[in-house]
Design an enzyme around this catalytic site. Sequence first.
Site, PDB file in Angstrom:
ATOM      1  N   GLY A  50       0.861  -1.175   0.000  1.00  0.00           N
ATOM      2  CA  GLY A  50       0.000   0.000   0.000  1.00  0.00           C
ATOM      3  C   GLY A  50       0.894   1.219   0.000  1.00  0.00           C
ATOM      4  N   GLU A  51       0.657   2.120   0.910  1.00  0.00           N
ATOM      5  CA  GLU A  51       1.484   3.325   1.001  1.00  0.00           C
ATOM      6  C   GLU A  51       1.972   3.439   2.449  1.00  0.00           C
ATOM      7  OE1 GLU A  51       2.948   5.492  -1.053  1.00  0.00           O
ATOM      8  OE2 GLU A  51       3.698   6.230   0.864  1.00  0.00           O
ATOM      9  N   SER A  52       3.276   3.264   2.610  1.00  0.00           N
ATOM     10  CA  SER A  52       3.818   3.152   3.972  1.00  0.00           C
ATOM     11  C   SER A  52       3.643   4.429   4.783  1.00  0.00           C
ATOM     12  CB  SER A  52       5.293   2.759   3.917  1.00  0.00           C
ATOM     13  OG  SER A  52       6.047   3.730   3.215  1.00  0.00           O
ATOM     14  N   CYS A  82       6.159  -5.294   0.206  1.00  0.00           N
ATOM     15  CA  CYS A  82       6.286  -3.942  -0.348  1.00  0.00           C
ATOM     16  C   CYS A  82       6.209  -2.884   0.753  1.00  0.00           C
ATOM     17  CB  CYS A  82       5.264  -3.751  -1.467  1.00  0.00           C
ATOM     18  SG  CYS A  82       5.751  -2.431  -2.579  1.00  0.00           S
ATOM     19  N   ARG A 111      13.012   3.316  -0.019  1.00  0.00           N
ATOM     20  CA  ARG A 111      11.660   3.448  -0.591  1.00  0.00           C
ATOM     21  C   ARG A 111      11.740   3.806  -2.069  1.00  0.00           C
ATOM     22  NH1 ARG A 111       8.257   7.805   1.301  1.00  0.00           N
ATOM     23  NH2 ARG A 111       6.635   6.731   0.155  1.00  0.00           N
ATOM     24  N   ILE A 139       5.596  -3.053  -7.558  1.00  0.00           N
ATOM     25  CA  ILE A 139       4.806  -1.834  -7.794  1.00  0.00           C
ATOM     26  C   ILE A 139       5.391  -0.715  -6.929  1.00  0.00           C
ATOM     27  CG2 ILE A 139       2.503  -0.794  -7.740  1.00  0.00           C
ATOM     28  CD1 ILE A 139       1.396  -3.755  -7.688  1.00  0.00           C
ATOM     29  N   HIS A 180       4.923  -8.322  -4.528  1.00  0.00           N
ATOM     30  CA  HIS A 180       3.591  -8.708  -4.056  1.00  0.00           C
ATOM     31  C   HIS A 180       3.251 -10.114  -4.518  1.00  0.00           C
ATOM     32  CE1 HIS A 180       2.197  -4.587  -3.008  1.00  0.00           C
ATOM     33  NE2 HIS A 180       2.986  -4.211  -3.983  1.00  0.00           N
ATOM     34  N   GLU A 182       0.999 -11.893  -3.326  1.00  0.00           N
ATOM     35  CA  GLU A 182      -0.462 -12.007  -3.198  1.00  0.00           C
ATOM     36  C   GLU A 182      -1.183 -11.501  -4.435  1.00  0.00           C
ATOM     37  OE1 GLU A 182       1.399  -9.768  -1.790  1.00  0.00           O
ATOM     38  OE2 GLU A 182       0.417  -7.816  -1.874  1.00  0.00           O
TER      39      GLU A 182
HETATM   40  N1  GLN Z   1       5.994   3.074  -2.551  1.00  0.00           N
HETATM   41  C1  GLN Z   1       5.129   2.581  -1.515  1.00  0.00           C
HETATM   42  C2  GLN Z   1       5.546   3.099  -0.145  1.00  0.00           C
HETATM   43  O1  GLN Z   1       6.505   3.782   0.025  1.00  0.00           O
HETATM   44  C3  GLN Z   1       5.066   1.074  -1.488  1.00  0.00           C
HETATM   45  C4  GLN Z   1       4.349   0.570  -2.720  1.00  0.00           C
HETATM   46  C5  GLN Z   1       3.620  -0.726  -2.545  1.00  0.00           C
HETATM   47  O2  GLN Z   1       3.380  -1.205  -1.420  1.00  0.00           O
HETATM   48  N2  GLN Z   1       3.199  -1.283  -3.645  1.00  0.00           N
HETATM   49  O3  GLN Z   1       4.871   2.796   0.792  1.00  0.00           O
END
Ligand code: GLN
Length: 201
Positions: A50-52, A82, A111, A139, A180, A182
């Site tokens: 997701g987005e950390s 990720c 990142r 991704i 990923h 999953e």
């Molecule tokens: N770029 C995202 C982050 O810094 C990670 C991307 C992902 O989980 N697919 O959280």
Amino acid sequence: MSATPTIGVLAVQGDVREHVSVLTDLGARVVLVRRPQEVERISGLVVPGGESTVMDKLLRAFELEAPLRQRLADGMPAYGSCAGMILLADRLVDARPDQHTLGGLDITVRRNAFGRQVDSFEQDLDFAGLDTPVHAVFIRAPWVEEVGADVEVLARVGAGPAAGRIVAVRQGPVMATSFHPEVGGERRIHADFVSIVSSRA
Ligand code: GLN
């Protein structure tokens, strides 16, 4: 040993549903983790992609950061994909200045490491302990820049400009992948994680 371990999936943001579906298919009992009480019920934790930076903010807002940090420090098994790898890293490069992690892995993670040209790609990777390659979907993925002495490298990028970069690691009961599984239909990494949790529950 418990035959059906209870595995928490951090459910504040990200591809929660995909992890829940793989874990459920593998026979695990899954709890969505959104509140501190749920942290007490789990024997292992999956941190999705997701987005950390968003997950970090929500972990603090939902008062999950401190109890999860404590469980991880006490040796709870965890697997992050990720953004989940970013959240399980002890150290970050190219993080937001105010970004926290839960920690647990003695690694430095960069990142968005692959850069704009190749920010999303797929590749078949050799993976330690698996006899056929893993189909890895990246991704806007991080990579692992440095590993501590107790960290095992499970996979590296095989080809292209980032060849040799570390993209999967394990330290005791904690695993992380830059990619990923999953999303790509790969279940063996989750299966390994479920057996780590089962053997310790
Ligand atoms: N770029 C995202 C982050 O810094 C990670 C991307 C992902 O989980 N697919 O959280």
